[in-house]
Every structure is written in C-alpha cells, then in structure tokens.
Design a protein around this motif. Structure first.
Motif, PDB file in Angstrom:
ATOM      1  N   LYS A 127       0.689  -1.330  -0.026  1.00 12.22           N
ATOM      2  CA  LYS A 127       0.157  -0.011   0.107  1.00 12.22           C
ATOM      3  C   LYS A 127       0.900   1.158  -0.053  1.00 12.22           C
ATOM      4  N   ALA A 131       1.049  10.332  -0.364  1.00 13.83           N
ATOM      5  CA  ALA A 131       0.236  10.992  -1.416  1.00 13.83           C
ATOM      6  C   ALA A 131       0.665  12.610  -1.805  1.00 13.83           C
ATOM      7  N   VAL A 211      -2.745   8.904   3.175  1.00 19.64           N
ATOM      8  CA  VAL A 211      -3.063   8.435   2.060  1.00 19.64           C
ATOM      9  C   VAL A 211      -4.582   8.226   1.881  1.00 19.64           C
ATOM     10  N   ASP A 212      -5.000   7.410   3.070  1.00 22.65           N
ATOM     11  CA  ASP A 212      -6.506   7.351   2.763  1.00 22.65           C
ATOM     12  C   ASP A 212      -7.487   8.522   3.046  1.00 22.65           C
ATOM     13  N   GLN A 215      -7.099  10.008  -0.667  1.00 22.40           N
ATOM     14  CA  GLN A 215      -8.235   9.302  -1.572  1.00 22.40           C
ATOM     15  C   GLN A 215      -9.475   9.839  -1.547  1.00 22.40           C
ATOM     16  N   PHE A 244      -0.105   8.408  -5.786  1.00 26.90           N
ATOM     17  CA  PHE A 244       0.044   7.686  -4.599  1.00 26.90           C
ATOM     18  C   PHE A 244       1.449   7.027  -4.743  1.00 26.90           C
ATOM     19  N   ASN A 294       0.640  -0.129 -10.434  1.00 24.21           N
ATOM     20  CA  ASN A 294      -0.625  -0.308  -9.890  1.00 24.21           C
ATOM     21  C   ASN A 294      -1.295  -1.686  -9.793  1.00 24.21           C
ATOM     22  N   LEU A 315      -4.095   3.445  -5.108  1.00 21.54           N
ATOM     23  CA  LEU A 315      -3.520   3.546  -3.638  1.00 21.54           C
ATOM     24  C   LEU A 315      -2.735   2.141  -3.439  1.00 21.54           C
ATOM     25  N   ASN A 316      -2.965   1.250  -3.959  1.00 26.89           N
ATOM     26  CA  ASN A 316      -2.635  -0.269  -3.880  1.00 26.89           C
ATOM     27  C   ASN A 316      -1.755  -0.400  -4.909  1.00 26.89           C
TER      28      ASN A 316
END
Length: 331
Positions: A127, A131, A211-212, A215, A244, A294, A315-316
């Motif tokens: 992960k 960001a 980062v969450d 997003q 990310f 990604n 993000l992943n």
C-alpha cells in the motif's frame, strides 16, 4: 784375486767395445757377453734376462695397462648408461603425472561448464505510504491586477477546502505562480486579440502520509466546483487527482530477493531432475529492476525486471523483481 777380477773386466770391456764397433759397421746388433756359469762378476748394464723374455714382460705389462684402461672406460660407460636410464624413467613419470593432472583439470572444467540459467520472480502487494496532489488553478482576464486578485481568491478557497478536510498547514504549500501574455507570444495566432490577454496560474501542493484521507478528499472536488473553483489540467501530463507513491522499497528488498532466488532454484531443480543431475552452487547471478505498478493495472511495456508505470493514481501497488541465476549441475 782382486787383480785377476780387474784384469778380466778390463779385457771384457775392451772386447765388448771392439765387437760393438765391428757390428755397428756391419749393421748387426752387438753380441752379448756371456760369462761362465758360477762366476759372480757381471758386466755393467747386464739385465740378467734374455731379450725375448724381457719383451714378453713388457708386452704383458702393456696389455695389463690396456685392460685396466678398458675396465675404467667400461665402468664410466656403465655409469653414464645408468644415469641415462634414470633420466628417461624420470621423464616418463613426469609425462604420466602431467597427463593425469591435465585430464583431471579438463574434467573439472567440463563439470564447471554444466550449468543451467533460470529466472526467479517475486511479487508483493503493498500500500502506498505517500500522497502528492497538485491542485492547479487558472484565472484569465484583460487586467493583470484584477486577474491576480481573482487568482488569490481562488487559491484561498482551495486552501480552505483542504483545511476543512483535515490536512495541516505543514502538508499544504503554494507554488508555481505563472503569468502569460497571449498578445506577447510570437507564435500566437491572429485571433488572440479576441481572447482574454492575461492568464495567471498557480498550484496548491498537498503532500501527506495520510493516503486514505487524500484518496477520499480527491473524490470531493465537486465542492470546489460549487464554490466557483475550476481545477486546470491544461498542459499537464499528470492526472488531476493525487499521486500515490510507495517509498518503503528498501525495507522489502532483501526478502523479495531471497524469494526470487528461491523461485529460481526451484526452476533449476526441475531442470536438473529432468536431466538426472543435482543443483550445485550459484555460478553467476544478476538482479533486474524493481518495478512498482498499480495493483489492478499492468504497466505499459512491462517486462521481466522492467520499470514501473507512470500512472500512480492507485493506492494499492504491486512490487515485482526478476533475478537471473546460473546454477552449476552436479552428477
């Protein structure tokens, strides 16, 4: 008595001299003076042996000398012959030993040439932990001062938006203020006078480890639109959303290399089993590049050990590495 002996000796000597001169004139050897047996007197120079016996003795002595000389020569030739035999045997032993060493070396070289080249792959889903979001705003107008004020108002709305969503002031910065005059451009088209003259651009940069949250906020830009803010993507090769990035690659590199090497050894073991051999030590190894893409999108042109994708909107992430290993085959 002494006088008689002296007289006889004088007479004998005189006779010997006369006889010698006589026979020397004729070319014959002088006769030897023989005295009666039992007389002890002997003329001077008498050897007491006949001439034939003396010659035989001399010839026997010479023969014995030659025999001794031949024996010495024979002994020397025997010694030289023995040393030649020893030298020949040593040369033969050296040649045989050298051939054995050379054969063993060739065998070891041939064993070292038996190897298999395999590739090992390791992949890991991670992960992103950083960001980066650049929000670019643009304002146009014929009055530069008025365009600048309008830009400041628009930028303030963006800063207020990010602050309300939970980002700190340390995570937000303003940069890249740019002003362009369309009428001053030499390459401009002829209808530029019908367009607004000045274009003022600015970028509000968000850089956060949350980062969450980044997003989630990136999906709320409609609120900025309702506030009269239009985010610009003109002349920007990146998307309008955040990027990310995974920055902890060095922490997982050793484990991934070990995993890739293990995968390569498994492939080498399969090749060795098919050929009736066993896997030996590593002959040579090379590491490919780590690629970060990604997770749900394959990178364009992604190959074994290739680079990562330019698109970083996910993000992943998926980290991938390929190693190439040469294993020696035994047996």
């Amino acid at each position: 008595m002494p006088q008689d002996r002296a007289q006889r000796q004088a007479v004998g000597n005189q006779f010997s001299c006369v006889s010698s001169r006589r026979h020397r004139i004729r070319g014959n050897p002088p006769p030897r003076l023989l005295l009666p047996a039992g007389r002890r007197g002997r003329p001077a120079g008498w050897s007491g042996l006949p001439a034939s016996r003396g010659g035989a003795v001399r010839r026997a002595g010479a023969a014995r000398g030659r025999t001794i000389e031949l024996r010495q020569k024979g002994a020397g030739m025997s010694a030289e012959k023995g040393s030649s035999v020893v030298l020949a045997l040593g040369l033969c032993v050296g040649l045989i030993g050298g051939a054995a060493i050379l054969g063993r070396s060739l065998q070891e070289i041939r064993k070292g040439e038996r190897y298999v080249t395999v590739k090992g792959v390791a992949e890991r889903d991670v992960k992103a932990d950083l960001a980066v979001w650049g929000l670019k705003v643009r304002v146009a107008g014929n009055d530069l001062v008025e365009a600048g004020r309008s830009l400041e108002a628009t930028r303030a709305k963006v800063l207020q938006f990010l602050s309300e969503k939970g980002f700190s002031a340390e995570e937000v910065s303003s940069q890249d203020l740019k002003v362009s005059d369309r009428q001053a451009n030499d390459y401009g088209s002829g209808n530029t006078r019908d367009m607004l003259r000045y274009v003022v651009e600015a970028t509000v940069l968000l850089r956060t480890r949350n980062v969450d949250l980044a997003q989630r906020v990136s999906r709320m830009t409609d609120e900025l639109v309702r506030a009269g803010v239009v985010l610009s993507t003109k002349d920007d090769w990146q998307s309008a959303g955040p990027r990310f990035i995974f920055t902890q690659l060095n922490t997982i590199k050793p484990a991934m290399l070990a995993e890739a090497t293990k995968s390569a050894r498994a492939a080498a073991a399969q090749f060795a089993a098919d050929s009736g051999s066993a896997v030996g030590s590593i002959r040579r190894a090379s590491q490919g590049l780590f690629s970060i893409t990604n997770r749900d999108q394959s990178a364009p042109g992604q190959g074994e050990g290739g680079g990562g994708s330019e698109d970083e909107s996910d993000l992943n992430k998926r980290v991938r590495v390929v190693v190439t290993v040469d294993y020696v085959l035994k047996g």
